[in-house]
Design a protein around this motif. Structure first.
Motif, PDB file in Angstrom:
ATOM      1  N   GLU A 180      52.337  40.686  34.141  1.00 51.06           N
ATOM      2  CA  GLU A 180      52.721  41.853  34.956  1.00 51.06           C
ATOM      3  C   GLU A 180      51.862  43.071  34.628  1.00 51.06           C
ATOM      4  N   ALA A 181      51.603  43.263  33.341  1.00 51.21           N
ATOM      5  CA  ALA A 181      50.800  44.418  32.932  1.00 51.21           C
ATOM      6  C   ALA A 181      49.378  44.318  33.493  1.00 51.21           C
ATOM      7  N   ILE A 182      48.858  43.107  33.523  1.00 54.96           N
ATOM      8  CA  ILE A 182      47.502  42.919  34.063  1.00 54.96           C
ATOM      9  C   ILE A 182      47.487  43.210  35.559  1.00 54.96           C
ATOM     10  N   ILE A 183      48.502  42.720  36.246  1.00 52.52           N
ATOM     11  CA  ILE A 183      48.573  42.984  37.696  1.00 52.52           C
ATOM     12  C   ILE A 183      48.627  44.486  37.954  1.00 52.52           C
ATOM     13  N   GLU A 184      49.488  45.170  37.188  1.00 52.00           N
ATOM     14  CA  GLU A 184      49.602  46.632  37.356  1.00 52.00           C
ATOM     15  C   GLU A 184      48.260  47.306  37.075  1.00 52.00           C
ATOM     16  N   GLY A 185      47.610  46.895  35.992  1.00 52.65           N
ATOM     17  CA  GLY A 185      46.340  47.506  35.613  1.00 52.65           C
ATOM     18  C   GLY A 185      45.272  47.304  36.675  1.00 52.65           C
ATOM     19  N   LEU A 186      45.189  46.105  37.193  1.00 52.02           N
ATOM     20  CA  LEU A 186      44.129  45.810  38.162  1.00 52.02           C
ATOM     21  C   LEU A 186      44.373  46.487  39.500  1.00 52.02           C
ATOM     22  N   LYS A 244      44.785  49.469  39.813  1.00 56.71           N
ATOM     23  CA  LYS A 244      43.984  50.697  39.773  1.00 56.71           C
ATOM     24  C   LYS A 244      42.563  50.464  40.271  1.00 56.71           C
ATOM     25  N   ARG A 245      42.169  49.187  40.292  1.00 58.54           N
ATOM     26  CA  ARG A 245      40.858  48.843  40.858  1.00 58.54           C
ATOM     27  C   ARG A 245      41.013  48.390  42.301  1.00 58.54           C
ATOM     28  N   ASN A 246      42.211  48.563  42.834  1.00 62.45           N
ATOM     29  CA  ASN A 246      42.513  48.126  44.199  1.00 62.45           C
ATOM     30  C   ASN A 246      42.410  46.614  44.345  1.00 62.45           C
ATOM     31  N   ILE A 247      42.798  45.928  43.283  1.00 59.13           N
ATOM     32  CA  ILE A 247      42.759  44.468  43.317  1.00 59.13           C
ATOM     33  C   ILE A 247      44.176  43.959  43.127  1.00 59.13           C
ATOM     34  N   ASP A 248      44.572  43.050  44.007  1.00 60.64           N
ATOM     35  CA  ASP A 248      45.858  42.387  43.808  1.00 60.64           C
ATOM     36  C   ASP A 248      45.582  41.020  43.207  1.00 60.64           C
ATOM     37  N   ALA A 249      45.859  40.908  41.910  1.00 60.84           N
ATOM     38  CA  ALA A 249      45.486  39.697  41.179  1.00 60.84           C
ATOM     39  C   ALA A 249      46.622  38.684  41.109  1.00 60.84           C
ATOM     40  N   THR A 250      47.728  38.981  41.803  1.00 60.47           N
ATOM     41  CA  THR A 250      48.914  38.128  41.656  1.00 60.47           C
ATOM     42  C   THR A 250      48.615  36.652  41.893  1.00 60.47           C
ATOM     43  N   THR A 251      47.940  36.373  43.006  1.00 61.76           N
ATOM     44  CA  THR A 251      47.676  34.969  43.348  1.00 61.76           C
ATOM     45  C   THR A 251      46.788  34.309  42.303  1.00 61.76           C
ATOM     46  N   THR A 252      45.733  35.008  41.928  1.00 58.65           N
ATOM     47  CA  THR A 252      44.803  34.446  40.947  1.00 58.65           C
ATOM     48  C   THR A 252      45.514  34.168  39.632  1.00 58.65           C
ATOM     49  N   THR A 272      37.950  28.458  34.193  1.00 60.45           N
ATOM     50  CA  THR A 272      36.822  29.338  33.903  1.00 60.45           C
ATOM     51  C   THR A 272      36.348  30.045  35.164  1.00 60.45           C
ATOM     52  N   GLN A 273      36.238  29.285  36.238  1.00 63.47           N
ATOM     53  CA  GLN A 273      35.810  29.880  37.510  1.00 63.47           C
ATOM     54  C   GLN A 273      36.705  31.041  37.894  1.00 63.47           C
ATOM     55  N   LEU A 274      38.020  30.820  37.781  1.00 60.12           N
ATOM     56  CA  LEU A 274      38.971  31.882  38.146  1.00 60.12           C
ATOM     57  C   LEU A 274      38.840  33.069  37.207  1.00 60.12           C
ATOM     58  N   LEU A 275      38.676  32.784  35.919  1.00 54.53           N
ATOM     59  CA  LEU A 275      38.564  33.878  34.947  1.00 54.53           C
ATOM     60  C   LEU A 275      37.340  34.742  35.222  1.00 54.53           C
ATOM     61  N   TYR A 276      36.255  34.095  35.655  1.00 52.13           N
ATOM     62  CA  TYR A 276      35.042  34.855  35.945  1.00 52.13           C
ATOM     63  C   TYR A 276      35.256  35.867  37.054  1.00 52.13           C
ATOM     64  N   THR A 277      36.219  35.610  37.930  1.00 50.04           N
ATOM     65  CA  THR A 277      36.410  36.520  39.062  1.00 50.04           C
ATOM     66  C   THR A 277      37.211  37.766  38.676  1.00 50.04           C
ATOM     67  N   LEU A 278      37.862  37.742  37.520  1.00 51.26           N
ATOM     68  CA  LEU A 278      38.734  38.868  37.167  1.00 51.26           C
ATOM     69  C   LEU A 278      37.980  39.913  36.336  1.00 51.26           C
ATOM     70  N   PRO A 279      38.011  41.173  36.791  1.00 49.24           N
ATOM     71  CA  PRO A 279      37.386  42.232  35.998  1.00 49.24           C
ATOM     72  C   PRO A 279      38.300  42.653  34.848  1.00 49.24           C
ATOM     73  N   ASN A 280      37.768  43.502  33.988  1.00 44.99           N
ATOM     74  CA  ASN A 280      38.566  43.980  32.864  1.00 44.99           C
ATOM     75  C   ASN A 280      39.734  44.839  33.354  1.00 44.99           C
ATOM     76  N   VAL A 281      40.799  44.854  32.571  1.00 40.80           N
ATOM     77  CA  VAL A 281      41.956  45.673  32.909  1.00 40.80           C
ATOM     78  C   VAL A 281      41.670  47.106  32.468  1.00 40.80           C
ATOM     79  N   PRO A 282      41.786  48.071  33.386  1.00 42.97           N
ATOM     80  CA  PRO A 282      41.477  49.446  33.013  1.00 42.97           C
ATOM     81  C   PRO A 282      42.412  49.966  31.928  1.00 42.97           C
ATOM     82  N   ASN A 283      41.854  50.808  31.095  1.00 39.19           N
ATOM     83  CA  ASN A 283      42.606  51.519  30.067  1.00 39.19           C
ATOM     84  C   ASN A 283      43.675  52.397  30.717  1.00 39.19           C
ATOM     85  N   GLU A 284      44.691  52.739  29.935  1.00 38.99           N
ATOM     86  CA  GLU A 284      45.773  53.560  30.506  1.00 38.99           C
ATOM     87  C   GLU A 284      45.292  54.936  30.984  1.00 38.99           C
TER      88      GLU A 284
END
Length: 422
Positions: A12-18, A20-28, A101-113
């Motif tokens: 959940e924290a990762i989804i919230e963080g991402l 901020k990058r305008n990415i909805d990572a829920t499905t991934t 691995t393929q899926l992980l490559y698509t995810l950017p870093n989670v922004p700092n608070e």
RNA sequence: GGAGAGUUGGCAGAGUGGUCGAUUGCGGCGGUCUUGAAAACCGUUGUACCGAGAGGUACCGGGGGUUCGAAUCCCUCACUCUCCGCCA
């Protein structure tokens, strides 16, 4: 690359963080968690079959030794079925790993608070402004005109010999480059960074280590005959020094610096933004890199900002610091501060430095770890920043320090240039 | 570019098909002895993953193959070293 364990525990924290990058990572993330569970199930089963096969092999060996050949032959037949199952499980495990691995490559870093949500550079926040301003009682010239007038930089000659974006520096222009490099390196040395002269081409593994590969392949020049890549920044060779390294204890704070030319293919930009020194295929930069214990990362980033501030103050330039919003923060970064200097003639701000903390994102790919007190290894944090990139600094110096008598060299730089005016 | 030799744990260096995750030495860590240290002696000492745990799996440069079984045999790639050639 994000750690799979973190995705499992902090979804959940990762989804919230991402967001901020305008990415909805829920499905991934859901896919990852599901595939990870399948992978672990298959892996557990595979290992128990492997254990059984190992046991049988030992028994067969024992039987042969005791001369019981016929019993041994009988036991051999038992293994064939197990081996078939093992093979198919092996394939399952491998394909799950690949997909993860393929899926992980698509995810950017989670922004700092500290990072605010935002779309693009217009949402970046100015967090600091220097108190200097440049004023002129004449119409200031743009650096490309100044450079031409004083024969400092020859863009046309670069086009002839190589192509657009590869200028020649000449005369005092060349000396100014050399002076800036020496000045930046000396300042980094004073701040405790160890100087390196790294290779300018790197292998594929290093490209993966710092995250230029597999995604940003097109950004680098590729020597296909030898499968080497021209470095887009000294960050690549400097950080890769610590690829596959486990530091022996928690007492470390590694500070590296290096001057290198940087090569960027950088397709797709044109017009006024790329005029003169604003954007080049080859440019010079002094980079600072830090490898830190997670508890020291915030502090280290602060020190880096102070260091760059010091450089710009000594060069007597007007600048400001931006904290990048989620949408503008680089793929691997958790928090980035950009330094911009004001260009009076172009009437715009030019980015001259970018200082970022990557937390474990790079270290995870690099396999850069340290031994904790509990003897377990943990990922280090990496940071880097430009201190500084030359072309836009040169542009800013030429434009902001122009006087009717010529270009005034700031005091701090005069021991390096050997001249006070251009 | 040509010829040859290599690549094993932090380092050095054994190991040519089964009991080898791997002899031994050095180094490291812990201990005995010592006022302390050194020496000597004893013990210990890789990484990652799966598993609640017991335990298990994988890794001897990378990849593939042969075999019930591979550090060991075969193929392939990469790298290192030596000699020759070329060259700043």
């Amino acid at each position: 690359m994000l750690e799979i364990g973190r995705i499992r525990n902090e979804k959940e924290a990762i989804i919230e963080g991402l967001k901020k990058r305008n990415i909805d990572a829920t499905t991934t993330l859901d896919q990852l968690i599901e595939k990870d569970a399948s992978w672990r199930a298959a892996k557990t089963e595979l290992e128990s079959i492997a254990a059984e096969l190992n046991k049988l092999a030992k028994e067969i060996g024992q039987l042969f030794k005791e001369g019981k050949a016929s019993e041994a032959e009988a036991a051999k037949t038992q293994t064939s079925e197990l081996k078939a199952t093992e093979n198919s499980l092996k394939q399952d495990v491998e394909s799950f790993e690949k997909e993860i691995t393929q899926l992980l490559y698509t995810l950017p870093n989670v922004p700092n608070e500290e990072v605010k949500a935002g779309k693009n550079e217009t949402d970046n926040e100015v967090v600091f402004e220097s108190n200097r301003t440049h004023t002129f009682d004449f119409e200031p010239q743009a650096h490309w005109d100044i450079a031409k007038k004083h024969e400092l930089i020859d863009f046309e000659l670069g086009v002839k010999v190589t192509g657009a974006g590869f200028p020649f520096y000449r005369g005092k222009g060349a000396k100014l480059q050399r002076a800036l490099i020496a000045f930046f390196l000396d300042e980094a040395d004073k701040a405790g960074y160890e100087e390196f002269i790294p290779p300018l081409v790197v292998n594929e593994a290093s490209g993966y280590g710092t995250g230029q590969l597999p995604d940003k392949e097109g950004q680098m020049y590729h020597c296909t005959v030898d499968d080497f890549y021209l470095i887009p920044t000294a960050e690549v060779p400097l950080t890769n020094i610590y690829r596959d390294v486990i530091l022996p204890n928690e007492e470390f704070s590694i500070k590296l610096t290096g001057y290198t030319p940087c090569f960027r293919r950088e397709a797709g930009s044109y017009g006024k933004d790329v005029r003169g020194l604003n954007r080049l295929h080859q440019f010079d930069k002094v980079e600072i890199v830090r490898i830190e214990h997670p508890r020291n990362t915030a502090n280290a980033l602060g020190e880096m900002l102070d260091h760059v501030k010091g450089l710009l103050d000594k060069l007597e330039l007007q600048y400001r610091i931006l904290r990048l919003c989620g949408g503008d923060t680089g793929f691997a970064s958790a928090l980035t501060y950009d330094f911009e200097v004001y260009s009076a003639a172009q009437e715009k701000w030019l980015e001259v430095s970018s200082c970022s903390r990557f937390d474990t994102f790079q270290a995870n790919r690099l396999k850069l770890r340290f031994k904790g007190e509990d003897k377990k290894s943990q990922l280090c944090h990496t940071l880097n920043g430009s201190a500084l990139a030359l072309p836009r600094i040169v542009a800013a110096l030429l434009e902001n320090h122009q006087t009717p008598e010529g270009i005034r060299i700031p005091d701090a730089l005069r021991p390096y240039t050997g001249f006070d005016f251009i």
